[in-house]
Motif scaffolding. Structure first.
Motif, mmCIF file in Angstrom:
data_model
loop_
_atom_site.group_PDB
_atom_site.id
_atom_site.type_symbol
_atom_site.label_atom_id
_atom_site.label_comp_id
_atom_site.label_asym_id
_atom_site.label_seq_id
_atom_site.Cartn_x
_atom_site.Cartn_y
_atom_site.Cartn_z
ATOM 1 N N ALA A 9 -52.140 -42.436 17.589
ATOM 2 C CA ALA A 9 -52.545 -41.688 18.786
ATOM 3 C C ALA A 9 -53.208 -40.347 18.460
ATOM 4 C CB ALA A 9 -51.353 -41.486 19.719
ATOM 5 N N PRO A 10 -52.662 -39.549 17.530
ATOM 6 C CA PRO A 10 -53.331 -38.275 17.214
ATOM 7 C C PRO A 10 -54.736 -38.451 16.663
ATOM 8 C CG PRO A 10 -51.077 -38.262 16.400
ATOM 9 C CD PRO A 10 -51.382 -39.670 16.808
ATOM 10 N N LEU A 11 -54.957 -39.541 15.931
ATOM 11 C CA LEU A 11 -56.297 -39.802 15.409
ATOM 12 C C LEU A 11 -57.254 -40.163 16.539
ATOM 13 C CD1 LEU A 11 -55.340 -41.943 12.261
ATOM 14 C CD2 LEU A 11 -56.048 -39.542 12.295
ATOM 15 N N LEU A 12 -56.822 -41.061 17.415
ATOM 16 C CA LEU A 12 -57.670 -41.481 18.529
ATOM 17 C C LEU A 12 -57.950 -40.338 19.503
ATOM 18 C CD1 LEU A 12 -56.102 -44.984 19.315
ATOM 19 C CD2 LEU A 12 -58.342 -44.539 18.301
ATOM 20 N N SER A 13 -56.979 -39.431 19.650
ATOM 21 C CA SER A 13 -57.139 -38.339 20.619
ATOM 22 C C SER A 13 -58.171 -37.306 20.167
ATOM 23 C CB SER A 13 -55.797 -37.662 20.877
ATOM 24 O OG SER A 13 -55.298 -37.044 19.716
#
Length: 250
Positions: free
Chosen positions: A31-35
């Motif tokens: 999630a942190p990468l996609l965000s």
């Protein structure tokens, strides 16, 4: 909206649907990468994490629709892992206008005839209830976890499983999941959204058999991640990020 959810980032919306036995912590690394590029919505399915326990008949597909309506998302990229991929597939079949693109990570499939070995594995775990330690021991003794069990992510995987079993023991005795009919297996050729299908090369034989069902659909791109078991969102988040963003930006 009674489901617990978290939103990070900005841009095109991406809805993450976790697998059975986990909760939104499954996306701790992805999630942190996609965000960095997208508006990421991760939520706890009914009966998981911080969301309420399921009712007698629970419809996880309709829960996704309710969440998107609540957040006023006309359309989103849907990413689902394992049972979350099963939910995502049924959602895309029933509400194709709400799905811009579909990403399936080692998905299960409604209507698929799983092997005797697969069914016996889950029966053994259920029969060990309410001994959560024994349930964990039996659950982890599976090729599903052969990579993650030797990784730094083992502790998180075990935490989620333990939490899941504790929650599951409090579910209604007559709990059942209400799936759309006809089954997704019978309708796969109607799958319209452009789809990315990702599987670890050390996943279960049953999940490879599921992938063969999806190969009948023309607009699906298949990728195999090396040295990955079923829990690739925990162990191979960077690989997934690269493949997913390339697919979304294509």
């Amino acid at each position: 909206m009674d489901l617990y959810f978290e939103i990070t980032g900005n841009g095109h919306p991406v809805v993450l649907i976790h697998s059975g036995g986990t909760d939104l912590r499954l996306w701790t690394f992805l999630a942190p990468l996609l965000s960095k590029k997208y508006k990421v919505i991760a939520f706890d399915g009914r009966g998981a994490g911080k969301s309420p326990s399921p009712l007698k008949d629970t419809n996880y597909v309709e829960d996704v629709l309710t969440l998107m309506d609540y957040l006023e998302l006309k359309q989103a990229t849907i990413i689902g892992h394992s049972m979350g991929g099963q939910i995502a597939t049924d959602f895309a079949l029933n509400y194709p206008e709400r799905v811009s693109k579909l990403v399936l990570l080692a998905p299960s499939l409604t209507g698929f005839p799983y092997s005797k070995e697969f069914e016996e594995y889950h029966i053994k775990i259920s029969d060990a209830a309410p001994n959560i330690d024994k349930m964990l021991e039996l659950a982890l003794d599976s090729p599903n976890y052969q990579v993650v069990i030797d990784s730094p992510q083992k502790a998180l995987n075990v935490q989620m499983l333990r939490h899941h079993f504790g929650r599951m023991l409090k579910w209604p005795a007559d709990f059942s999941i209400k799936w759309p009919q006809p089954s997704a297996k019978e309708r796969l050729e109607e799958l319209n959204p452009e789809t990315l299908f990702i599987l670890g090369n050390k996943d279960l034989a049953d999940n490879y058999r599921v992938s063969n069902c999806f190969r009948k659909v023309s607009n699906i791109h298949f990728i195999e991640i090396q040295d990955a078991d079923h829990m690739l969102p925990l162990t191979h988040s960077e690989d997934l990020y690269q493949e997913i963003t390339a697919f979304m930006e294509d």
